[in-house]
Design an enzyme around this catalytic site. Structure first.
Site, PDB file in Angstrom:
ATOM      1  N   ALA A 125       0.854  -1.193   0.000  1.00  0.00           N
ATOM      2  CA  ALA A 125       0.000   0.000   0.000  1.00  0.00           C
ATOM      3  C   ALA A 125       0.882   1.233   0.000  1.00  0.00           C
ATOM      4  CB  ALA A 125      -0.910   0.005   1.224  1.00  0.00           C
ATOM      5  N   LYS A 146       5.588  -0.108   8.136  1.00  0.00           N
ATOM      6  CA  LYS A 146       5.132   1.178   7.613  1.00  0.00           C
ATOM      7  C   LYS A 146       6.283   2.168   7.657  1.00  0.00           C
ATOM      8  CE  LYS A 146       1.274   4.447   7.943  1.00  0.00           C
ATOM      9  NZ  LYS A 146      -0.032   4.721   8.587  1.00  0.00           N
ATOM     10  N   ASP A 281     -10.866   6.966  11.044  1.00  0.00           N
ATOM     11  CA  ASP A 281     -10.625   6.884   9.600  1.00  0.00           C
ATOM     12  C   ASP A 281     -11.080   5.517   9.096  1.00  0.00           C
ATOM     13  OD1 ASP A 281      -9.844   7.932   7.176  1.00  0.00           O
ATOM     14  OD2 ASP A 281      -7.749   7.375   7.384  1.00  0.00           O
TER      15      ASP A 281
END
Length: 505
Positions: A125, A146, A281
């Site tokens: 991603a 990440k 979110d």
């Protein structure tokens, strides 16, 4: 550098005809016609909202992210613009694998193969702030890594500065500029972006959410591997799930879609009212479903918090709303200070009823929370009610829940699903259950304080009165003397009157 970026922004604004926003003020509207003549080759036939979305996409990921945030502020922007900005997708090309590897090795001061048994160089991603790679630690555990984009802090600083300039121009030259408070909106956006740039903060949010749902059969949260986390790198458990948007695949897996939709509502209310700490979110890209039907939460960069006071008043609002007790909704707004104290309850009640009554007893597919919220915001503005900053993320999350619910089960009755849960929660907060709960929470403090009470009381009684107390006592003595003098004078007057009456007799 900043000057070139500003020139590019001006060029794109003119290209997409956004001067109609900047020059809409009565003092500058006359400039629109000569500008349109000068730029006659540009195509501005598309609706203004679509042109604004295209302009933000052309300006890059930070402006796209700003547009996404702005789409949630339906209290500030027209509905056509909010709907169009909600279509913005944060699809950003990944940075190179070589950069990702170099950043990791610089961060850990080790070669990559000394940390990971396997590292997938192709990211799974990629977004405006960071990208994610799958890997395996030396202990055999599968993880998701990440990594912040190199130099993203400098890019964001430049773009925020330019956004601030644009906001100031909008506030000064657009007719509705001052009412929309664009500079405050940019400041709010900058605060959230700053939080997203600190992956240690995101890791701690993930850890807190996991702890809150440790014994839950509804939600899974990845475990954080703290030994490998820094401000620019976050390493967490790799989760295996199916995106919640793939409804047909979920059905083929045997997942009960109706129950899944109801579980989503319960997760939302649990986070908000039980914990006061919620994932803000929850769009489909950040939500997956495990093989056993539980939700999987991902990406913890945007989290919301509520105080106990906020939770209490919100719960009262929701319950009164579900019971169609609009008078109580109006009263709660006034009691909480969200509405001015001089607001007329009957007028506010009538306005709320006009917005909310038409949506009851309808399935989710026939109700648009976005439009309901918009009408509520417009109604609130008529009564001088300011939208509470701490509730903006909650409103955004509620819209996310609406989107998920529509995808999973359009027949879901959000009211009937939420009402029993809220009533149960309120019964635990007030009455004897709430008293027992508060007593248990405060008992350690009372136990520690109780043995000290005699000594503290003795000290207090033995203390010399302070200066303010002495002044107060002196004032009281003087007032008493004054009263005594008045009483003596009054007594003398009465005696004189009596004496004169006796003499007359």
């Amino acid at each position: 550098m900043r000057l070139l970026r500003l020139l590019k922004i001006i060029f794109i604004l003119l290209r997409f005809g956004l001067d109609e926003f900047l020059l809409a003020h009565s003092n500058t509207r006359w400039l629109l016609k000569p500008l349109n003549v000068l730029l006659f080759l540009r195509n501005v036939s598309a609706p203004r909202a679509e042109r604004l979305r295209l302009a933000l996409e052309s300006l890059g990921p930070i402006f796209v992210k700003f547009g996404q945030m702005l789409s949630t502020r339906r209290d500030l922007i027209p509905v056509d613009i909010a709907d169009e900005l909600a279509k913005l997708q944060d699809q950003v090309p990944p940075f190179s694998s070589a950069e990702a590897v170099a950043l990791l090795e610089t961060t850990y001061h080790q070669k990559l193969d000394e940390i990971f048994t396997r590292f997938d160089e192709t990211p799974i991603a990629s977004a405006s702030v960071a990208q994610v790679h799958f890997a395996m630690l030396k202990n055999g555990r599968e993880v998701a890594v990440k990594i912040l984009r190199p130099g993203i802090d400098r890019i964001i600083a430049h773009d925020i500065a330019l956004l601030s300039i644009c906001a100031e121009l909008v506030e000064r030259w657009w007719e509705d500029g001052k009412r929309l408070k664009p500079r405050l909106v940019v400041a709010e956006f900058a605060k959230h972006l700053h939080n997203e740039l600190d992956l240690m903060r995101e890791a701690s949010s993930a850890s807190q959410l996991k702890r809150n749902f440790a014994n839950s059969n509804l939600l899974l949260v990845p475990e954080v591997h703290w030994d490998w986390c820094t401000n620019s790198v976050m390493v967490m458990e790799r989760m295996h799930g199916t995106p919640v948007s793939q409804v047909d695949t979920l059905r083929a897996m045997g997942v009960n879609i109706s129950k899944l939709a109801e579980d989503g509502v319960e997760i939302f209310y649990t986070q908000v009212f039980r914990d006061g700490f919620f994932h803000a979110d929850m769009h489909p890209g950040n939500v997956q479903v495990a093989q056993d039907g539980r939700y999987i939460a991902l990406d913890f960069g945007i989290m919301g918090t509520l105080t106990d006071t906020d939770k209490h008043y919100l719960a009262q609002n929701f319950i009164a709303f579900f019971q169609r007790d609009y008078k109580r909704v109006a009263e709660v707004h006034i009691e909480s200070g969200w509405a001015p104290a001089n607001t007329r309850v009957d007028e506010f009640e009538s306005a709320i009823r006009a917005v909310c009554e038409p949506i009851f007893d309808k399935p989710l597919r026939d109700v648009s929370f976005g439009r309901v919220l918009l009408r509520l915001f417009q109604t609130s503005r008529q009564f001088g009610i300011e939208v509470q900053p701490q509730l903006v993320l909650l409103q955004k999350t509620l819209l996310n829940i609406e989107g998920l619910g529509l995808q999973l089960d359009p027949e879901l009755d959000l009211w009937k699903t939420a009402k029993p849960w809220l009533e149960r929660w309120m019964s635990e907060q007030v009455g004897w259950r709430g008293f027992v709960k508060a007593l248990k929470k405060e008992m350690p403090y009372y136990v520690n304080m109780l043995p000290e009470m005699p000594r503290l009381l003795h000290q207090r009684l033995a203390e010399k009165p302070n200066a303010q107390l002495e002044i107060l006592l002196q004032t009281m003595v003087m007032q008493q003397k004054y009263r005594n003098q008045l009483l003596v004078l009054l007594l003398l007057v009465l005696l004189g009157l009596l004496g004169s009456l006796v003499l007359d007799v």
